[in-house]
Scaffold this motif. Sequence first.
Motif, PDB file in Angstrom:
ATOM      1  N   HIS A 106     -51.078 -19.502   7.178  1.00 35.14           N
ATOM      2  CA  HIS A 106     -50.545 -20.799   7.595  1.00 35.14           C
ATOM      3  C   HIS A 106     -50.546 -20.876   9.120  1.00 35.14           C
ATOM      4  O   HIS A 106     -50.048 -19.967   9.792  1.00 35.14           O
ATOM      5  N   LYS A 107     -51.100 -21.946   9.654  1.00 34.38           N
ATOM      6  CA  LYS A 107     -51.124 -22.168  11.104  1.00 34.38           C
ATOM      7  C   LYS A 107     -50.128 -23.283  11.404  1.00 34.38           C
ATOM      8  O   LYS A 107     -50.403 -24.459  11.131  1.00 34.38           O
ATOM      9  N   ILE A 108     -48.989 -22.898  11.937  1.00 31.39           N
ATOM     10  CA  ILE A 108     -47.850 -23.812  12.043  1.00 31.39           C
ATOM     11  C   ILE A 108     -47.492 -24.080  13.499  1.00 31.39           C
ATOM     12  O   ILE A 108     -47.334 -23.140  14.298  1.00 31.39           O
ATOM     13  N   LEU A 109     -47.344 -25.346  13.827  1.00 30.03           N
ATOM     14  CA  LEU A 109     -46.889 -25.760  15.145  1.00 30.03           C
ATOM     15  C   LEU A 109     -45.456 -26.264  15.018  1.00 30.03           C
ATOM     16  O   LEU A 109     -45.177 -27.184  14.241  1.00 30.03           O
ATOM     17  N   LEU A 110     -44.536 -25.636  15.746  1.00 32.00           N
ATOM     18  CA  LEU A 110     -43.137 -26.058  15.767  1.00 32.00           C
ATOM     19  C   LEU A 110     -42.917 -26.984  16.958  1.00 32.00           C
ATOM     20  O   LEU A 110     -43.361 -26.675  18.065  1.00 32.00           O
ATOM     21  N   ILE A 111     -42.250 -28.094  16.756  1.00 30.98           N
ATOM     22  CA  ILE A 111     -41.972 -29.041  17.837  1.00 30.98           C
ATOM     23  C   ILE A 111     -40.487 -29.360  17.854  1.00 30.98           C
ATOM     24  O   ILE A 111     -39.884 -29.644  16.811  1.00 30.98           O
ATOM     25  N   ASP A 112     -39.899 -29.321  19.048  1.00 35.39           N
ATOM     26  CA  ASP A 112     -38.476 -29.611  19.205  1.00 35.39           C
ATOM     27  C   ASP A 112     -38.247 -30.289  20.545  1.00 35.39           C
ATOM     28  O   ASP A 112     -39.064 -30.149  21.468  1.00 35.39           O
TER      29      ASP A 112
END
Length: 326
Positions: A249-255
């Motif tokens: 899984h290639k996951i981008l976290l944004i906050d």
Amino acid sequence: MGNVYFVGAGSGDPELLTLKGKRVLESADVIIYDRLVHPVLLYLAKDSARFIYSGKYPKNHVLKQKNINQLLLEEGRKNQIVVRLKGGDPGIFGRVGEEISILQSEGIGYEIIPGVTAASVASSYSGIPLTHRAYSSKVTLATAHRQAGEIIDFKDLTDNGTMCLYMGVEKVQSTQKKLLEQDVSPQLPVAIVEWGSLGRQRTVAATVQTLVKAIEEHQIQNPSLIILGDVVSCRNGADWFEQLPLFGHKILLIDTEKIDFEIIISYTQKGADVYAIQVGKNRDQRFDEVHQQYLRDHYFDEIIYLNEELTTMYKKQWDILNKKFV
């Protein structure tokens, strides 16, 4: 005068940074980091630390080595803590010898903090022991980029031994030719590990005879490690890392809030390939260039918005910037 710390960041998985490396990184005033350093480690830096990218691409160095040496001198002369953050271990094909020589010439203090080198990482995360009582009593770390006239005794080093070739993809044809010329068995097992210990890791099995074909068919690129030896036969199907629930899984976290390093590693611990970005007017703007560099090389097919209230707003902003990761 300040002090320069050469810190090995480990290869890939950000949790491979040592405790000593973490302590120094947290206290650094300046961090000069390489391309193969996972940039989420910069979230450990204090708010006042400066970031300087010194990444080297094949045939396209952002900062040439002489410029990096000069930069170390300039920053090291100041009364501050400088961290030279390197992928893997600084002392293994990391050119640390050249960099400490320039500091020694001006009496600038330095320390070297070892890291976990690619050979240990790629083999462990692929289920391949570097030594084995039945197969291998010695390990050789070598680079495929050799000096003119340099000869490696492949036959002796692979007999009852394991050989790890760093940066070997570009030179694989000449390497295979030398292996066969030195009567290394064409059937000797080989593994090519691309992006070892990250969620995008790929491990391709081959033999000396099929090595070039395997790399071409699977379009393997650097950073990759080539492991030669009978120990490769110990790998049996998917290894422990590839069986983690989020592997691949290639996951981008944004906050919109400051990124918590512990949240990032809660995903990498499950095998995901993760990057994290803080957005909004209150973002830490030191990371703007860091993100641009990293997203130039990597894509992500899943987005997790850690601030649900602003999901729609920031999805639109990313689409406008042509950063479509879904």
